[in-house]
Design an enzyme around this catalytic site. Structure first.
Site, PDB file in Angstrom:
ATOM      1  N   GLU A  28     -12.356  -0.722  -4.284  1.00 18.72           N
ATOM      2  CA  GLU A  28     -11.481  -1.846  -4.611  1.00 18.72           C
ATOM      3  C   GLU A  28     -11.834  -3.049  -3.725  1.00 18.72           C
ATOM      4  O   GLU A  28     -11.821  -2.945  -2.508  1.00 18.72           O
ATOM      5  CB  GLU A  28     -10.026  -1.437  -4.351  1.00 18.72           C
ATOM      6  CG  GLU A  28      -9.027  -2.515  -4.724  1.00 18.72           C
ATOM      7  CD  GLU A  28      -7.595  -2.143  -4.344  1.00 18.72           C
ATOM      8  OE1 GLU A  28      -7.368  -1.750  -3.191  1.00 18.72           O
ATOM      9  OE2 GLU A  28      -6.719  -2.238  -5.214  1.00 18.72           O
TER      10      GLU A  28
ATOM     11  N   GLU B 194       2.137   4.238  -4.114  1.00 20.96           N
ATOM     12  CA  GLU B 194       1.524   3.394  -5.154  1.00 20.96           C
ATOM     13  C   GLU B 194       0.384   2.638  -4.493  1.00 20.96           C
ATOM     14  O   GLU B 194       0.629   1.751  -3.669  1.00 20.96           O
ATOM     15  CB  GLU B 194       2.570   2.441  -5.734  1.00 20.96           C
ATOM     16  CG  GLU B 194       3.716   3.188  -6.395  1.00 20.96           C
ATOM     17  CD  GLU B 194       4.691   2.273  -7.146  1.00 20.96           C
ATOM     18  OE1 GLU B 194       4.763   1.082  -6.835  1.00 20.96           O
ATOM     19  OE2 GLU B 194       5.385   2.783  -8.034  1.00 20.96           O
TER      20      GLU B 194
ATOM     21  N   LYS C  64      10.600  -2.489   5.155  1.00 22.43           N
ATOM     22  CA  LYS C  64       9.644  -3.063   6.131  1.00 22.43           C
ATOM     23  C   LYS C  64       8.783  -4.046   5.353  1.00 22.43           C
ATOM     24  O   LYS C  64       8.038  -3.672   4.461  1.00 22.43           O
ATOM     25  CB  LYS C  64       8.784  -1.957   6.744  1.00 22.43           C
ATOM     26  CG  LYS C  64       8.286  -2.230   8.149  1.00 22.43           C
ATOM     27  CD  LYS C  64       7.364  -3.418   8.306  1.00 22.43           C
ATOM     28  CE  LYS C  64       5.924  -3.047   7.981  1.00 22.43           C
ATOM     29  NZ  LYS C  64       5.051  -4.247   7.883  1.00 22.43           N
TER      30      LYS C  64
ATOM     31  N   CYS D 221      -3.245  -5.040  -7.876  1.00 26.39           N
ATOM     32  CA  CYS D 221      -3.695  -3.637  -7.876  1.00 26.39           C
ATOM     33  C   CYS D 221      -4.095  -3.175  -9.261  1.00 26.39           C
ATOM     34  O   CYS D 221      -5.029  -2.407  -9.427  1.00 26.39           O
ATOM     35  CB  CYS D 221      -2.590  -2.748  -7.336  1.00 26.39           C
ATOM     36  SG  CYS D 221      -1.084  -2.819  -8.328  1.00 26.39           S
TER      37      CYS D 221
HETATM   38  P1  NAD Z   1      -1.649  -1.997   3.693  1.00 27.28           P
HETATM   39  O1  NAD Z   1      -1.692  -0.544   3.432  1.00 27.28           O
HETATM   40  O2  NAD Z   1      -2.529  -2.545   4.753  1.00 27.28           O
HETATM   41  O3  NAD Z   1      -0.171  -2.477   4.064  1.00 27.28           O
HETATM   42  C1  NAD Z   1       0.929  -2.210   3.226  1.00 27.28           C
HETATM   43  C2  NAD Z   1       2.181  -2.125   4.069  1.00 27.28           C
HETATM   44  O4  NAD Z   1       2.075  -0.992   4.909  1.00 27.28           O
HETATM   45  C3  NAD Z   1       2.412  -3.333   4.982  1.00 27.28           C
HETATM   46  O5  NAD Z   1       3.784  -3.633   5.021  1.00 27.28           O
HETATM   47  C4  NAD Z   1       1.961  -2.806   6.339  1.00 27.28           C
HETATM   48  O6  NAD Z   1       2.583  -3.430   7.416  1.00 27.28           O
HETATM   49  C5  NAD Z   1       2.391  -1.361   6.243  1.00 27.28           C
HETATM   50  N1  NAD Z   1       1.679  -0.453   7.149  1.00 27.28           N
HETATM   51  C6  NAD Z   1       0.422  -0.567   7.636  1.00 27.28           C
HETATM   52  N2  NAD Z   1       0.157   0.463   8.455  1.00 27.28           N
HETATM   53  C7  NAD Z   1       1.260   1.239   8.485  1.00 27.28           C
HETATM   54  C8  NAD Z   1       1.596   2.452   9.149  1.00 27.28           C
HETATM   55  N3  NAD Z   1       0.732   3.061   9.968  1.00 27.28           N
HETATM   56  N4  NAD Z   1       2.805   2.982   8.937  1.00 27.28           N
HETATM   57  C9  NAD Z   1       3.696   2.385   8.110  1.00 27.28           C
HETATM   58  N5  NAD Z   1       3.441   1.223   7.466  1.00 27.28           N
HETATM   59  C10 NAD Z   1       2.234   0.659   7.653  1.00 27.28           C
HETATM   60  O7  NAD Z   1      -1.933  -2.690   2.292  1.00 27.28           O
HETATM   61  P2  NAD Z   1      -2.071  -4.238   1.988  1.00 27.28           P
HETATM   62  O8  NAD Z   1      -3.428  -4.687   2.424  1.00 27.28           O
HETATM   63  O9  NAD Z   1      -0.870  -4.939   2.476  1.00 27.28           O
HETATM   64  O10 NAD Z   1      -1.988  -4.244   0.392  1.00 27.28           O
HETATM   65  C11 NAD Z   1      -3.085  -4.188  -0.448  1.00 27.28           C
HETATM   66  C12 NAD Z   1      -3.194  -2.815  -1.083  1.00 27.28           C
HETATM   67  O11 NAD Z   1      -1.995  -2.518  -1.795  1.00 27.28           O
HETATM   68  C13 NAD Z   1      -4.306  -2.768  -2.110  1.00 27.28           C
HETATM   69  O12 NAD Z   1      -5.012  -1.565  -1.975  1.00 27.28           O
HETATM   70  C14 NAD Z   1      -3.551  -2.787  -3.434  1.00 27.28           C
HETATM   71  O13 NAD Z   1      -4.258  -2.225  -4.506  1.00 27.28           O
HETATM   72  C15 NAD Z   1      -2.329  -2.015  -3.092  1.00 27.28           C
HETATM   73  N6  NAD Z   1      -1.266  -2.301  -4.060  1.00 27.28           N
HETATM   74  C16 NAD Z   1      -0.901  -1.307  -4.931  1.00 27.28           C
HETATM   75  C17 NAD Z   1       0.088  -1.539  -5.889  1.00 27.28           C
HETATM   76  C18 NAD Z   1       0.527  -0.466  -6.846  1.00 27.28           C
HETATM   77  O14 NAD Z   1       1.583  -0.631  -7.439  1.00 27.28           O
HETATM   78  N7  NAD Z   1      -0.236   0.610  -7.024  1.00 27.28           N
HETATM   79  C19 NAD Z   1       0.701  -2.793  -5.938  1.00 27.28           C
HETATM   80  C20 NAD Z   1       0.303  -3.781  -5.052  1.00 27.28           C
HETATM   81  C21 NAD Z   1      -0.687  -3.518  -4.099  1.00 27.28           C
END
Ligand code: NAD
Length: 491
Positions: A386, A256, A181, A289
């Site tokens: 964050e 993650e 996704k 991140c």
């Molecule tokens: P997000 O959680 O809003 O979205 C991430 C993904 O989840 C997107 O594809 C989104 O469509 C999907 N999603 C949202 N709601 C969902 C649900 N109810 N069910 C299933 N999927 C759903 O995060 P974001 O704003 O896209 O990304 C930023 C975050 O990601 C920051 O907190 C960052 O630190 C973290 N991040 C972590 C790492 C790591 O390796 N630890 C790497 C990159 C980013």
């Protein structure tokens, strides 16, 4: 392939899902907008429950044959998959800088080669996965790693290609089938990835792509009881929802998540090197991140370090990420920009001092100036939460015990950086509670090493053998060493 493809700076992109080896168009769409100048790049498919069902069904049907191929049978497909990514290096760079604002220079030299390695390294490593044999006086245990089944991969917008391949590589190499996704704020490179899978001749259903929102498409995907694993990278709030949903079906998750990592500068650090590395935390506009965004600097060297960092920051090129010279690009979305600005305004209202930045940047509507805030307390929101923007905080400390307490004093535990005399830095790093910590360096990520966070930064580890542990079912085939006599008293 669909006739509905559109063009982004000369790169042809499909807006559609990719299910069971073909493009699937969608009546419902959402707009993909560039963070650089808010131009509309195209309309992207918005997955419905029926699309999710079709993708999981295709992956489930494809699983037995893909698993039965064995690692050696799968390796040539994955090699071709990686080569198809390599052939499109320029196109990937164009798309991810256009829809996610990722630096083009970083794509060309870092992300695309790494995306290829994410596929080839795990394909090769799967070949070396031998049954582990445990010998005891009464039996020989043949411990196998069997593929688990259908894996849902859900990725965020800040590095979509790198993060998708980091999960897809080991999942496919170990014999699972995948439903990816894509992130709705940066969907384009995931679509190109589906083109690569198609060109590589992956059997239909082995790799499937769904476009759409988290609330509808993502939520439907993680609710599907046929999943064997969910591998998620994203925010803490979404992870909690996914974990709760997956628990209803007892589906294991790898999560993650976000970070608030400490960047420690000990009194015996090389301050020039530390300042040059600290300036890297503004890269990708701080939307990384694992960035060490909390600068914890020994009071004796704080002034000297800050001046060196200031000199670095004054030379940072803020601009269009498609320009090779740019070092700091845009914030992904206006909502995210307002969030970043809100954090800074609340910190200043609470007494924080702005050493530089603190406002939007004149280059464009979605740009925020590299910012450093000081005069902070450990409990302040800006120290605890964050921001995910080009905003660093600076606090000083007087002893190792104090900096360890400060580093550990948030609910996050993803990474960290520690600059100092090597032995001293290692001694301090060993007391910091995180998933990883870099000594006198930043960002070294070997595929053989474990990656992941503790506390609110995540659950589980991926990378190297840890990816295979997650994506496989471990099975013990027990062979007795003496003839077995059935008995109710036998244990
Ligand atoms: P997000 O959680 O809003 O979205 C991430 C993904 O989840 C997107 O594809 C989104 O469509 C999907 N999603 C949202 N709601 C969902 C649900 N109810 N069910 C299933 N999927 C759903 O995060 P974001 O704003 O896209 O990304 C930023 C975050 O990601 C920051 O907190 C960052 O630190 C973290 N991040 C972590 C790492 C790591 O390796 N630890 C790497 C990159 C980013």
């Amino acid at each position: 392939m669909s006739a509905t493809r559109f063009d982004v700076a000369g790169v042809s992109v499909s807006p559609d899902h990719y299910i069971d080896g073909r493009r699937v168009a969608c009546v419902d769409t959402f707009e993909c907008v560039s963070p650089i100048d808010q131009t509309r790049l195209g309309d992207i498919a918005s997955g419905s429950l029926a699309h999710v069902d079709a993708a999981v069904t295709a992956a489930a049907l494809a699983f037995p044959a893909w698993a039965a191929l064995g690692a050696a049978g799968r390796a040539p497909y994955l090699q071709r998959f990686a080569e198809a990514i390599g052939r499109r290096a320029d196109a990937f760079a164009t798309l991810e800088s256009s829809d996610a604002g990722v630096l083009r220079s970083r794509m060309a030299h870092g992300v695309v080669p790494r995306a290829m390695q994410n596929i080839t390294w795990f394909a090769e490593h799967a070949l070396t996965l031998q049954d582990r044999v445990i010998e005891t006086p009464q039996a020989r245990h043949l411990v196998r790693h069997d593929p688990a089944g259908v894996v849902a991969v859900i990725t965020p917008w800040n590095s979509p290609l790198m993060l998708a391949t980091w999960k897809i590589g080991p999942a496919l190499a170990s014999g699972n089938t995948v439903v990816l996704k894509a992130p709705e704020w940066a969907p384009l490179t995931s679509s190109l990835l589906a083109d690569c899978a198609h060109e590589a001749g992956l059997p239909p259903g082995v790799f499937n792509l769904l476009q759409g929102s988290g609330a509808v498409t993502g939520a439907a995907l993680v609710s599907d009881a046929r999943l064997a694993r969910i591998s998620f990278t994203g925010s803490v709030a979404t992870a909690k929802w996914i974990a709760k949903t997956a628990a209803a079906n007892l589906v294991p998750c790898s999560l993650e998540l976000g970070g608030k990592s400490a960047f420690i500068v000990l009194a015996d650090a090389d301050l020039d090197a530390a300042a040059a590395t600290a300036a890297l935390m503004y890269r990708n506009a701080g939307q990384v991140c694992l960035a060490g965004t909390r600068l914890l600097v020994h009071a004796d060297v704080a002034a000297a370090f800050t001046e060196r960092l200031r000199a670095q920051v004054e030379h940072l090129v803020v601009g269009d990420p498609r320009d090779g010279a740019t070092e700091v690009g845009p914030i992904i979305h206006m909502r995210q920009l307002e969030r970043v600005q809100g954090f800074v305004e609340r910190a200043v209202a609470g007494g924080a001092r702005v050493l530089w930045g603190g406002t939007r940047h004149p280059f464009g509507a979605q740009y925020f100036a590299p910012t450093l805030l000081t005069d902070l307390r450990q409990r302040d929101e800006i120290v605890q939460e964050e921001v995910f923007g080009p905003v660093l905080t600076l606090q000083t400390f007087g002893s190792d015990d104090e900096v360890v307490d400060m580093a550990n004093g948030t609910d996050y535990g993803l990474g960290g950086v520690c600059y100092g005399n090597e032995a001293h830095a290692i001694a301090v790093a060993e007391r910091v509670r995180t998933g990883f910590i870099w000594i006198n360096s930043f960002g070294i990520r070997d595929l053989a090493a474990p990656f992941g966070g503790i506390k609110r930064s995540g659950v589980g580890r991926e990378g190297g053998d840890w990816s295979f542990e997650f994506f496989c079912d471990v099975k013990d085939v027990v062979v007795p060493k003496q003839p077995f006599k059935a008995s109710f008293s036998h244990r």
